[in-house]
Design an enzyme around this catalytic site. Structure first.
Site, PDB file in Angstrom:
ATOM      1  N   ASP A 340       3.756 -22.248  -5.928  1.00 46.94           N
ATOM      2  CA  ASP A 340       3.919 -22.888  -7.361  1.00 46.94           C
ATOM      3  C   ASP A 340       4.415 -21.779  -8.234  1.00 46.94           C
ATOM      4  O   ASP A 340       4.523 -20.527  -7.837  1.00 46.94           O
ATOM      5  CB  ASP A 340       2.493 -23.245  -7.974  1.00 46.94           C
ATOM      6  CG  ASP A 340       2.467 -24.706  -8.663  1.00 46.94           C
ATOM      7  OD1 ASP A 340       2.185 -25.565  -8.390  1.00 46.94           O
ATOM      8  OD2 ASP A 340       3.038 -24.287  -9.944  1.00 46.94           O
ATOM      9  N   VAL A 398       6.963 -31.347 -10.387  1.00 42.36           N
ATOM     10  CA  VAL A 398       6.954 -32.615 -11.125  1.00 42.36           C
ATOM     11  C   VAL A 398       8.246 -33.591 -10.878  1.00 42.36           C
ATOM     12  O   VAL A 398       9.228 -33.215 -10.356  1.00 42.36           O
ATOM     13  CB  VAL A 398       6.936 -31.850 -12.646  1.00 42.36           C
ATOM     14  CG1 VAL A 398       5.725 -31.237 -13.161  1.00 42.36           C
ATOM     15  CG2 VAL A 398       8.127 -30.920 -12.605  1.00 42.36           C
ATOM     16  N   SER A 426       7.968 -40.113  -6.245  1.00 38.01           N
ATOM     17  CA  SER A 426       7.461 -41.555  -6.097  1.00 38.01           C
ATOM     18  C   SER A 426       8.743 -42.315  -6.725  1.00 38.01           C
ATOM     19  O   SER A 426       8.622 -43.492  -6.332  1.00 38.01           O
ATOM     20  CB  SER A 426       6.112 -41.644  -6.972  1.00 38.01           C
ATOM     21  OG  SER A 426       6.033 -40.736  -8.015  1.00 38.01           O
ATOM     22  N   HIS A 447       6.701 -40.097   1.135  1.00 36.68           N
ATOM     23  CA  HIS A 447       5.881 -40.593  -0.117  1.00 36.68           C
ATOM     24  C   HIS A 447       4.372 -40.609   0.424  1.00 36.68           C
ATOM     25  O   HIS A 447       4.134 -41.755   0.843  1.00 36.68           O
ATOM     26  CB  HIS A 447       6.513 -42.043  -0.366  1.00 36.68           C
ATOM     27  CG  HIS A 447       5.879 -42.393  -1.613  1.00 36.68           C
ATOM     28  ND1 HIS A 447       5.642 -43.840  -1.955  1.00 36.68           N
ATOM     29  CD2 HIS A 447       5.693 -41.844  -2.815  1.00 36.68           C
ATOM     30  CE1 HIS A 447       5.143 -43.881  -2.979  1.00 36.68           C
ATOM     31  NE2 HIS A 447       5.009 -42.807  -3.417  1.00 36.68           N
ATOM     32  N   ASN A 450      -2.056 -41.094  -3.095  1.00 34.55           N
ATOM     33  CA  ASN A 450      -3.149 -40.421  -3.707  1.00 34.55           C
ATOM     34  C   ASN A 450      -4.538 -41.170  -3.516  1.00 34.55           C
ATOM     35  O   ASN A 450      -4.433 -42.432  -3.804  1.00 34.55           O
ATOM     36  CB  ASN A 450      -2.805 -40.175  -5.086  1.00 34.55           C
ATOM     37  CG  ASN A 450      -3.964 -39.230  -5.836  1.00 34.55           C
ATOM     38  OD1 ASN A 450      -4.405 -38.482  -4.982  1.00 34.55           O
ATOM     39  ND2 ASN A 450      -3.924 -39.372  -7.133  1.00 34.55           N
ATOM     40  N   GLU A 459       5.228 -43.086   3.373  1.00 39.93           N
ATOM     41  CA  GLU A 459       6.549 -43.765   3.647  1.00 39.93           C
ATOM     42  C   GLU A 459       7.551 -42.389   3.966  1.00 39.93           C
ATOM     43  O   GLU A 459       7.665 -41.617   3.276  1.00 39.93           O
ATOM     44  CB  GLU A 459       6.879 -44.398   2.501  1.00 39.93           C
ATOM     45  CG  GLU A 459       6.277 -45.903   2.138  1.00 39.93           C
ATOM     46  CD  GLU A 459       6.741 -46.659   0.989  1.00 39.93           C
ATOM     47  OE1 GLU A 459       7.156 -47.490   1.025  1.00 39.93           O
ATOM     48  OE2 GLU A 459       6.354 -45.806  -0.099  1.00 39.93           O
ATOM     49  N   ASN A 497       5.853 -49.685  -3.275  1.00 41.26           N
ATOM     50  CA  ASN A 497       5.783 -49.902  -4.950  1.00 41.26           C
ATOM     51  C   ASN A 497       6.791 -50.950  -5.371  1.00 41.26           C
ATOM     52  O   ASN A 497       6.686 -51.389  -6.365  1.00 41.26           O
ATOM     53  CB  ASN A 497       6.076 -48.303  -5.556  1.00 41.26           C
ATOM     54  CG  ASN A 497       4.981 -47.516  -5.519  1.00 41.26           C
ATOM     55  OD1 ASN A 497       3.693 -47.732  -5.237  1.00 41.26           O
ATOM     56  ND2 ASN A 497       5.109 -46.351  -5.735  1.00 41.26           N
TER      57      ASN A 497
HETATM   58  N1  LIG Z   1      -0.104 -38.191  -8.537  1.00 35.70           N
HETATM   59  C1  LIG Z   1       0.446 -39.274  -7.743  1.00 35.70           C
HETATM   60  O1  LIG Z   1      -0.530 -40.341  -7.615  1.00 35.70           O
HETATM   61  C2  LIG Z   1       1.547 -39.299  -6.738  1.00 35.70           C
HETATM   62  C3  LIG Z   1       1.623 -40.153  -5.832  1.00 35.70           C
HETATM   63  C4  LIG Z   1       2.977 -40.019  -4.873  1.00 35.70           C
HETATM   64  C5  LIG Z   1       3.978 -39.250  -5.280  1.00 35.70           C
HETATM   65  N2  LIG Z   1       3.880 -38.441  -6.411  1.00 35.70           N
HETATM   66  C6  LIG Z   1       4.857 -37.277  -6.909  1.00 35.70           C
HETATM   67  O2  LIG Z   1       4.361 -36.146  -6.163  1.00 35.70           O
HETATM   68  C7  LIG Z   1       5.037 -35.268  -7.183  1.00 35.70           C
HETATM   69  C8  LIG Z   1       3.913 -34.120  -7.795  1.00 35.70           C
HETATM   70  O3  LIG Z   1       3.165 -34.979  -8.546  1.00 35.70           O
HETATM   71  P1  LIG Z   1       1.507 -34.487  -8.772  1.00 35.70           P
HETATM   72  O4  LIG Z   1       0.737 -35.701  -9.238  1.00 35.70           O
HETATM   73  O5  LIG Z   1       1.174 -33.428  -7.789  1.00 35.70           O
HETATM   74  O6  LIG Z   1       2.141 -33.592  -9.957  1.00 35.70           O
HETATM   75  P2  LIG Z   1       1.228 -32.382 -10.561  1.00 35.70           P
HETATM   76  O7  LIG Z   1       1.552 -32.511 -12.157  1.00 35.70           O
HETATM   77  O8  LIG Z   1      -0.235 -32.560 -10.324  1.00 35.70           O
HETATM   78  O9  LIG Z   1       1.761 -31.116  -9.858  1.00 35.70           O
HETATM   79  C9  LIG Z   1       2.990 -30.546  -9.967  1.00 35.70           C
HETATM   80  C10 LIG Z   1       2.874 -29.110  -9.623  1.00 35.70           C
HETATM   81  O10 LIG Z   1       4.138 -28.644  -9.506  1.00 35.70           O
HETATM   82  C11 LIG Z   1       4.264 -27.361 -10.052  1.00 35.70           C
HETATM   83  N3  LIG Z   1       5.724 -27.152 -10.210  1.00 35.70           N
HETATM   84  C12 LIG Z   1       6.446 -27.437 -11.158  1.00 35.70           C
HETATM   85  N4  LIG Z   1       7.656 -26.940 -11.100  1.00 35.70           N
HETATM   86  C13 LIG Z   1       7.596 -26.035  -9.829  1.00 35.70           C
HETATM   87  C14 LIG Z   1       8.679 -25.397  -9.413  1.00 35.70           C
HETATM   88  N5  LIG Z   1       9.794 -25.096  -9.612  1.00 35.70           N
HETATM   89  N6  LIG Z   1       8.271 -24.706  -8.093  1.00 35.70           N
HETATM   90  C15 LIG Z   1       6.993 -25.013  -7.508  1.00 35.70           C
HETATM   91  N7  LIG Z   1       5.779 -25.736  -8.163  1.00 35.70           N
HETATM   92  C16 LIG Z   1       6.314 -26.048  -9.457  1.00 35.70           C
HETATM   93  C17 LIG Z   1       3.611 -27.496 -11.455  1.00 35.70           C
HETATM   94  O11 LIG Z   1       3.078 -26.130 -11.627  1.00 35.70           O
HETATM   95  C18 LIG Z   1       2.094 -28.330 -10.807  1.00 35.70           C
HETATM   96  O12 LIG Z   1       1.083 -27.293 -10.423  1.00 35.70           O
HETATM   97  C19 LIG Z   1       5.948 -35.962  -8.147  1.00 35.70           C
HETATM   98  O13 LIG Z   1       7.161 -36.053  -7.795  1.00 35.70           O
HETATM   99  C20 LIG Z   1       5.087 -37.328  -8.236  1.00 35.70           C
HETATM  100  O14 LIG Z   1       5.941 -38.294  -8.729  1.00 35.70           O
HETATM  101  C21 LIG Z   1       2.726 -38.465  -7.218  1.00 35.70           C
END
Ligand SMILES: NC(=O)c1ccc[n+]([C@@H]2O[C@H](COP(=O)([O-])OP(=O)(O)OC[C@H]3O[C@@H](n4cnc5c(N)ncnc54)[C@H](O)[C@@H]3O)[C@@H](O)[C@H]2O)c1
Length: 716
Positions: A340, A398, A426, A447, A450, A459, A497
């Site tokens: 991270d 993100v 996503s 994909h 959660n 997926e 989705n």
């Molecule tokens: N939350 C969900 O239900 C869900 C479901 C499916 C897919 N996703 C996808 O998963 C991805 C992450 O989502 P999340 O909910 O875990 O987000 P989150 O905000 O909880 O976590 C993102 C993490 O990425 C880190 N980060 C940012 N830039 C970075 C970099 N350059 N290098 C390393 N780390 C970095 C941030 O510090 C943070 O800890 C997104 O693309 C989201 O669309 C989320």
């Protein structure tokens, strides 16, 4: 003494009047029960029963497992038959198994591996059962919408008691050796290497009349004591789900009705109820999707067999998803670099994994040292050190295209040329994420849903440039994580989705047209969804749903674009995001454990009114159900037309695993088949004025024209 050699079993003499019946289905890995086996058993038993020298019978298996149960393919054929044929099938099995049970000498079964369903029902015909310590037994039939129709409901309560039989049969679970011994379903447990000798020892004791097998056998032919309290509890539990899973209540009724009857009077009643259940749509859906899933598993296994296994992995982003992916990977014995940009995020990700592991230790599923080893397989880092050694990198940073492109470009410059890069986006197209990379063929989507450690589905997204080798490695990695991967084509929303998007749009349209959202909740929940759509919005977050629906509307304007302000947009604008903000369609307060407790919210009425330009109006429940489920089904059909997934099987499996689609309806395409595709078209015609959401795709129209089904070609 006679010796028998057949296609499924053979007999041999062990001396001193003892005959061994060995189950050994030719040319197959497992022993299964089907009409051919029953017929062969009958041919073998008739002369055996008349053999004057016979003193005892040992039943064994030459395979890794004793008897796996009914052949599901044969069961599927049986479900397609008439009630008469189904009753005749049970009657045949009953006649032959009763012949085994009534042999004039003691019979002992040595159960190795497992004996499930028909396997356990066969074993119950013996006077004594010895189970290998690593073996398992159980009655899975109710999970298939039927009941143990080869005497299971008759023999289990007479051998044990009413409460145990109800627990075992209605629960449809598999039990380990110690539980089976405690329940009285088996008489002894032996180390696998001692199984045969122990079973022979029991047999000798019975032959020598040191065990009173005759009295015990007579008891099994008689009545069993009813247990009113056990029946009342089982009945009230079964009634809750009777609409969708009638088998549970049917078993409770049957057992209670048969308690005062003899074995021979109870067996025909069991056959009758078996045939009633075998005619239900639930049984057809549960058995049909089991067969479909086998095909899916086989395909995934084949894909994975061509892959280079992912031993070392790296995860980018230690947030909600990255943390979950790291934990699920490490639990399965793989090494994880968790990277991270913020130490605080890393600390959180690592502590989440620690919490999940502590729960496993508490539940006795892991020892403290195993948990420690798993934890130490996760290496948190702020640097890219070690990225040149990993087989696969999962990006879970993100949801921002530029950030994802940049971080993956950096990783690509450090990683080996054959390292696979997958993104857990996503909503962003995989092709765009990979657009600037030198090796887009190494990039796929993965994909996850959660929470990652709970949700089965992943997926695996293939872009136009993704190579077969990349897909194979990604599928193999998902399988190694214990997940179910489904390969889908790169498209906005991917499969799950996108199909959900149509369902959500149908909800928005219904509200616009004046429907009461609580009625929609009730109708969808009583159809079998674990939660209604409004509650689902609140759990997932209305801001997230609003954003996703805007992306989908732009991608599929003819189907999902709306020319009115939807209730979802209105709630999101009001910052009523659902659980995370304390209010959405419902209101939430933290309970003593800190979990959100739901309650009704009078202020929602005013917001809903803003989404209803022509006011509220009454809808029939069926109308609501059709508008919601047809929208979903038609989108699933369009995805098949566009080959977003390979088959109807894949689409339905994705919806069951990814959204909680009720299993007894099979999936959106199974549901369409069960309505009849011509009927689906008729119903859609009623909603033509609502626009493209209810316009059937060309594949569906073609199948309906030809009087075919989505599953037609996929099932035997
Ligand atoms: N939350 C969900 O239900 C869900 C479901 C499916 C897919 N996703 C996808 O998963 C991805 C992450 O989502 P999340 O909910 O875990 O987000 P989150 O905000 O909880 O976590 C993102 C993490 O990425 C880190 N980060 C940012 N830039 C970075 C970099 N350059 N290098 C390393 N780390 C970095 C941030 O510090 C943070 O800890 C997104 O693309 C989201 O669309 C989320």
């Amino acid at each position: 003494m006679t010796v028998f050699t057949g296609n499924f079993l053979s007999t041999s003499q062990l001396g001193r009047g003892i005959v061994e019946i060995c189950l050994d289905r030719k040319n197959e890995a497992v022993n299964k029960l089907d009409p051919l086996v029953i017929a062969e058993l009958a041919r073998m038993l008739t002369p055996l029963a008349q053999d004057g020298n016979l003193r005892g019978v040992l039943v064994t298996s030459a395979k890794d497992a004793f008897l796996a149960g009914a052949d599901i393919q044969a069961l599927w054929t049986l479900l397609g038959g008439s009630r008469k044929a189904q009753i005749a099938f049970c009657a045949d099995a009953d006649r032959v198994l009763t012949q085994l049970e009534d042999l004039p000498v003691p019979v002992v079964c040595a159960i190795n591996g497992y004996a499930l369903g028909g396997g356990l029902e066969t074993a119950l015909c013996a006077d004594y059962r010895v189970l290998a310590a690593d073996g398992q037994v159980g009655f899975p039939e109710v999970g298939f919408g039927i009941l143990p129709g080869a005497g299971g409901t008759v023999r289990a309560p007479r051998l044990t008691n009413a409460a145990t039989a109800l627990h075992w049969i209605v629960g449809a679970r598999t039990f380990k050796a110690d539980a089976a011994l405690k329940a009285g379903m088996v008489d002894a447990v032996a180390e696998p290497t001692r199984l045969r000798a122990t079973a022979l020892d029991w047999l000798q004791q019975a032959i020598d009349d040191r065990l009173d097998w005759k009295t015990r056998r007579e008891l099994r032919k008689g009545v069993f004591a009813s247990d009113e309290a056990a029946f009342a509890t089982a009945r009230s539990d079964a009634q809750k789900s009777v609409h969708h899973y009638p088998a549970r209540l049917a078993v409770v009724d049957l057992l209670q009705r048969c308690a005062p009857l003899s074995r021979d009077a109870a067996l025909p009643l069991e056959a009758e109820i078996f045939s009633t259940l075998a005619q239900t749509p639930t049984a057809k859906a549960m058995v049909g999707i089991f067969l479909a899933n086998q095909q899916l598993k086989k395909r995934n296994k084949e894909l994975a067999s061509r892959a280079r296994p992912a031993k070392r992995t790296a995860i980018l982003g230690a947030g909600i998803m990255g943390g979950g992916i790291a934990y699920t990977t490490a639990v399965k014995g793989m090494q994880v670099l968790l990277k991270d940009i913020a130490q605080s995020a890393l600390d959180l990700g690592v502590s989440e994994a620690r919490k999940l592991l502590a729960k496993q230790v508490e539940g006795g599923r892991l020892t403290p040292s195993e948990a420690e080893a798993i934890q130490s397989a996760i290496t948190p880092t702020l640097e890219f050190q070690g990225f040149d050694t990993v087989d696969i990198v999962v990006e879970a940073v993100v949801e921002n295209l530029k950030v994802k492109q940049e971080v993956l470009a950096r990783v690509e410059s450090l990683a080996r040329p054959d390292t696979v890069l997958v993104s857990n986006t996503s909503s962003l197209p995989i092709a765009e994420i990979a657009a600037e990379l030198r090796r887009p063929e190494n990039v796929a989507g993965m994909h996850f849903f959660n929470p990652v450690h709970v949700m089965q589905l992943v997926e695996v997204v293939r872009s136009a440039k993704t190579s077969d080798a990349t897909i194979a490695t990604t599928v193999a990695y998902a399988l190694a994580m214990g997940r179910t991967p489904l390969v889908v084509k790169d498209c906005p929303g991917f499969l799950v989705n996108r199909v959900l998007g149509a369902y959500f749009t149908a909800f928005a349209l219904l509200i616009r047209d004046g429907a009461n959202f609580m009625q929609i909740e009730r109708v969808m929940e009583s159809w079998g969804w674990p939660m209604g759509p409004a509650y689902l919005f609140d759990v997932a977050g209305l801001d997230t749903i609003d954003k996703a629906l805007r992306i989908l509307a732009a991608a599929y304007p003819g189907v999902m674009a709306t020319d009115f302000r939807t209730v979802i947009q209105i709630l999101a604008e009001e910052k009523r995001y659902g659980q995370k903000s304390g209010a959405g369609f419902f209101r939430y307060e933290a309970d003593p454990k800190g979990k959100p407790r739901r309650s009704g919210d009078p202020s929602i009425a005013g917001l809903i009114a803003r989404a209803q330009p022509t006011g509220a109006r009454a809808f029939a429940d069926d109308d609501i159900l059709d508008r919601m489920m047809l929208a979903m089904t038609l989108e699933a059909g369009r995805c098949l037309d566009e080959q977003i997934a390979e088959s109807a099987i894949d689409i339905d499996a994705s919806m069951r695993l990814g959204t909680g689609f009720p299993a007894h309806h099979g999936g959106p395409l199974w549901y369409a088949d069960s309505l009849g595709l011509a009927e689906v078209l008729n119903r859609c015609a009623r909603y033509r004025s609502l626009g493209g959401l209810y316009a059937p795709g060309h594949g569906l129209r073609q199948l309906a024209d030809r009087n075919r089904t989505f599953y037609g070609a996929n099932l035997p």
